[in-house]
Design an enzyme around this catalytic site. Structure first.
Site, short mmCIF file in Angstrom:
data_model
loop_
_atom_site.label_atom_id
_atom_site.label_comp_id
_atom_site.label_asym_id
_atom_site.label_seq_id
_atom_site.Cartn_x
_atom_site.Cartn_y
_atom_site.Cartn_z
N HIS A 155 4.93 8.72 0.97
CA HIS A 155 3.52 8.49 0.68
C HIS A 155 3.03 7.34 1.53
CE1 HIS A 155 2.80 10.37 -3.58
NE2 HIS A 155 2.61 11.22 -2.59
N GLU A 167 10.04 9.11 -6.99
CA GLU A 167 9.11 8.15 -6.42
C GLU A 167 9.22 6.83 -7.18
OE1 GLU A 167 4.94 9.22 -6.41
OE2 GLU A 167 4.44 7.51 -5.12
N GLU A 200 -2.11 9.13 0.48
CA GLU A 200 -2.50 9.01 -0.91
C GLU A 200 -3.52 7.88 -1.03
OE1 GLU A 200 0.06 9.51 -4.86
OE2 GLU A 200 0.57 7.71 -3.75
N HIS A 252 3.84 0.95 -3.05
CA HIS A 252 4.77 0.34 -4.02
C HIS A 252 5.79 -0.56 -3.33
CE1 HIS A 252 3.05 2.72 -7.22
NE2 HIS A 252 3.19 3.80 -6.49
#
Ligand code: MN
Length: 293
Positions: A208, A149, A243, A185
């Site tokens: 995610h 990740e 998430e 991200h």
């Protein structure tokens, strides 16, 4: 029709993993309509493998495990004692995943989740890749995938983008290592969502879904049409996990590492039900758009 397993991170429900926490998190995930629960394993010794496996089976739920390494057990380091501590944490986490019947172990497993004071070094990067190679070979014995990740610059100095992650995977060179893409991200580090996701191709293994502020989906600035469009167009079949973090639910390891200082929600069930329908609708819209082209 997209039939990706849809998951939810346990931090939507609880910050611990006692049998009572596990029951609450697993049963609530099921009740909210999810197929999979993602369980944090930052401290693998705190997960009761037998108890967790039984509760997952009782509710008919799949699981995945994720963690980020701590600053004192960072494999993205030139300090070999440090690298060894990180290797041990990862092998312990793999034991937990294996023991509960999970087929996925991922997260910031290539280094610590921290704001580093300097760029990584070639030696630290190589140490990290060699531990991940060893972990992947061990995981392959039980058909477990290992997910990298990549995260934003404030949480790692090693992997911040898809292209860095693919390069690193070439060093590791193990077939069960996959890209774990988190749009929260990507929103910080990539030029967009579509091209980086397509660049992953069949090396994408876990996704995610989170908002730009990590709260309710659809209330931030992430272009989810672009995200779901790319996933549908590339025929991604893997898990899609929601998430979200709020100061309302605290994990003593994770919440500070992720800088969860604000209360973005307090009703986990309302949040989770809303997220599930948002993801389902997003995938359906993307399929219809593709179908009409
Ligand atoms: Mn994530």
């Amino acid at each position: 029709m997209a039939n990706n397993p849809l998951g939810v991170h346990a931090l939507v429900w609880t910050g611990g993993w006692t049998p009572a926490d596990a029951e609450l998190a697993i049963s609530s995930s099921k009740q909210a309509g999810f197929d999979l629960i993602e369980i944090p394993a930052l401290d693998p010794a705190t997960v009761d493998v037998v108890d967790t496996k039984a509760r997952l089976a009782a509710h008919g739920m799949k699981s995945s495990f994720t963690l980020g390494l701590a600053v004192d057990s960072d494999i993205n380091s030139e300090d070999l004692a440090m690298v060894d501590r990180g290797r041990k944490t990862l092998m312990d986490a793999l034991e937990v995943a294996r023991g509960t019947g999970a087929t996925y172990l991922g997260g910031v497993i290539f280094g610590a989740i921290t704001k580093y004071p300097a760029p990584t070094t070639e030696k630290a990067r190589r140490n990290s890749a060699m531990v991940i190679k060893e972990l992947a070979q061990e995981a392959a014995k039980d058909n477990i995938s290992i997910g990298l990740e990549f995260v934003n610059r404030y949480e790692s100095n090693l992997l911040n983008t898809v292209s860095q992650t693919l390069e690193y995977m070439d060093i590791v060179d193990e077939p069960n290592v996959v890209v774990h893409a988190d749009v929260y991200h990507m929103n910080i580090e990539e030029n967009g969502f579509r091209n980086p996701l397509l660049l992953c191709g069949d090396r994408l293994g876990y996704v995610h879904i989170g908002e730009s502020h990590r709260g309710y989906l659809g209330t931030g600035t992430i272009n989810f049409d672009e995200v779901f469009g790319a996933l549908v167009d590339m025929n991604y079949q893997g898990p899609i996990t929601f998430e979200s973090f709020s100061s309302a639910v605290v994990d003593r390891h994770l919440s500070t590492a992720l800088a969860v200082w604000r209360n973005l929600w307090s009703d986990g069930m309302d949040l989770a039900v809303s997220a599930r329908s948002y993801i389902e609708a997003g995938l359906k819209d993307a399929e219809e758009t593709r179908g009409s082209r």
